[in-house]
Design an enzyme around this catalytic site. Structure first.
Site, mmCIF file in Angstrom:
data_model
loop_
_atom_site.group_PDB
_atom_site.id
_atom_site.type_symbol
_atom_site.label_atom_id
_atom_site.label_comp_id
_atom_site.label_asym_id
_atom_site.label_seq_id
_atom_site.Cartn_x
_atom_site.Cartn_y
_atom_site.Cartn_z
ATOM 1 N N GLU A 42 4.597 4.731 1.544
ATOM 2 C CA GLU A 42 4.332 3.296 1.610
ATOM 3 C C GLU A 42 3.144 3.023 2.531
ATOM 4 O O GLU A 42 3.030 3.610 3.611
ATOM 5 C CB GLU A 42 5.580 2.595 2.159
ATOM 6 C CG GLU A 42 5.431 1.111 2.400
ATOM 7 C CD GLU A 42 6.680 0.489 3.011
ATOM 8 O OE1 GLU A 42 6.804 -0.747 2.945
ATOM 9 O OE2 GLU A 42 7.538 1.230 3.544
ATOM 10 N N LYS A 128 5.028 -5.254 -3.528
ATOM 11 C CA LYS A 128 6.350 -5.419 -2.918
ATOM 12 C C LYS A 128 6.809 -6.864 -3.085
ATOM 13 O O LYS A 128 6.094 -7.806 -2.737
ATOM 14 C CB LYS A 128 6.277 -5.043 -1.438
ATOM 15 C CG LYS A 128 7.609 -4.821 -0.774
ATOM 16 C CD LYS A 128 7.412 -4.249 0.638
ATOM 17 C CE LYS A 128 8.685 -3.684 1.219
ATOM 18 N NZ LYS A 128 8.466 -3.068 2.543
ATOM 19 N N CYS A 162 10.237 1.082 -0.393
ATOM 20 C CA CYS A 162 11.101 0.984 0.777
ATOM 21 C C CYS A 162 12.375 0.188 0.478
ATOM 22 O O CYS A 162 13.131 0.555 -0.412
ATOM 23 C CB CYS A 162 10.301 0.412 1.952
ATOM 24 S SG CYS A 162 11.014 0.754 3.575
#
Length: 205
Positions: A42, A128, A162
């Site tokens: 990430e 994200k 994540c």
């Protein structure tokens, strides 16, 4: 079966050219070892500034924090910028798929994104959907328009970043698109992360 290389390494923070050199070295090593796809963590390009608050407190920001954020902003990359073109060229030269976490800049907003590349070129991105905790003061929120699964020579690939892996409806979206290689770049280094990944592997079959 495709061979996948997973990179566990840190960014050269505030130095995207230094980070791109690391990308090049890791991709070359992965290709030399016969990998068909290489996955980076990430926010690998741009960096995940763990423990940094950029001088943010409720209702105010410090001058020092503003200066540091400016450095961070300047080390983000654009979807079709020169850094992305560099990675695209690398994927082609080494005949490998590259999936990499980046801090993406668009206009005045930063996003935590994954960029996907194949030997044939840039495939696209995922942003994200909901940054976690203080990340929301640094990164913008994805709008749900970038939740792709790409058909490639190694299989159908997509990813969740994540703590997105704790979002059941996003996982279901990827499953419904018949994902075969589920990629999960993260900075989470806790032992519990392994059980999370095992659960998703069982859940998604």
């Amino acid at each position: 079966m495709p061979k996948i290389a997973i990179i566990q390494a840190g960014t050269v923070l505030y130095d995207k050219s230094g980070t791109l050199e690391k990308v090049k070295n890791y991709v070359e090593e992965a290709a030399e070892n016969g990998a068909d796809l290489v996955l980076f963590p990430e926010a690998f390009i741009g960096g995940y500034p763990k423990w940094n608050n950029f001088g943010i407190t409720m209702g105010t920001r410090t001058p020092e924090g503003r200066k540091e954020f400016k450095r961070y902003f300047e080390n983000a990359i654009e979807e079709n910028g020169e850094e992305s073109k560099f990675i695209e060229s690398l994927a082609s030269q080494k005949n490998i798929h590259i999936v990499i976490g980046v801090v993406e800049r668009e206009a005045s907003t930063l996003y935590c994104s994954i960029f996907f590349y194949s030997p044939d070129g840039y495939l696209g991105k995922h942003r994200k959907l909901l940054p976690t905790a203080l990340e929301r003061c640094v990164w913008g929120q994805g709008d749900g328009s970038t939740m792709p699964v790409f058909s490639t020579s190694v299989g159908r690939i997509g990813g969740a970043i994540c703590w997105e892996n704790y979002m059941p409806l996003y996982r279901m979206t990827l499953y419904s698109k018949e994902i075969q290689i589920y990629l999960a770049p993260t900075v989470d280094d806790r032992d519990v992360w392994l059980s999370t990944m095992r659960t998703i592997a069982l859940e998604g079959r």
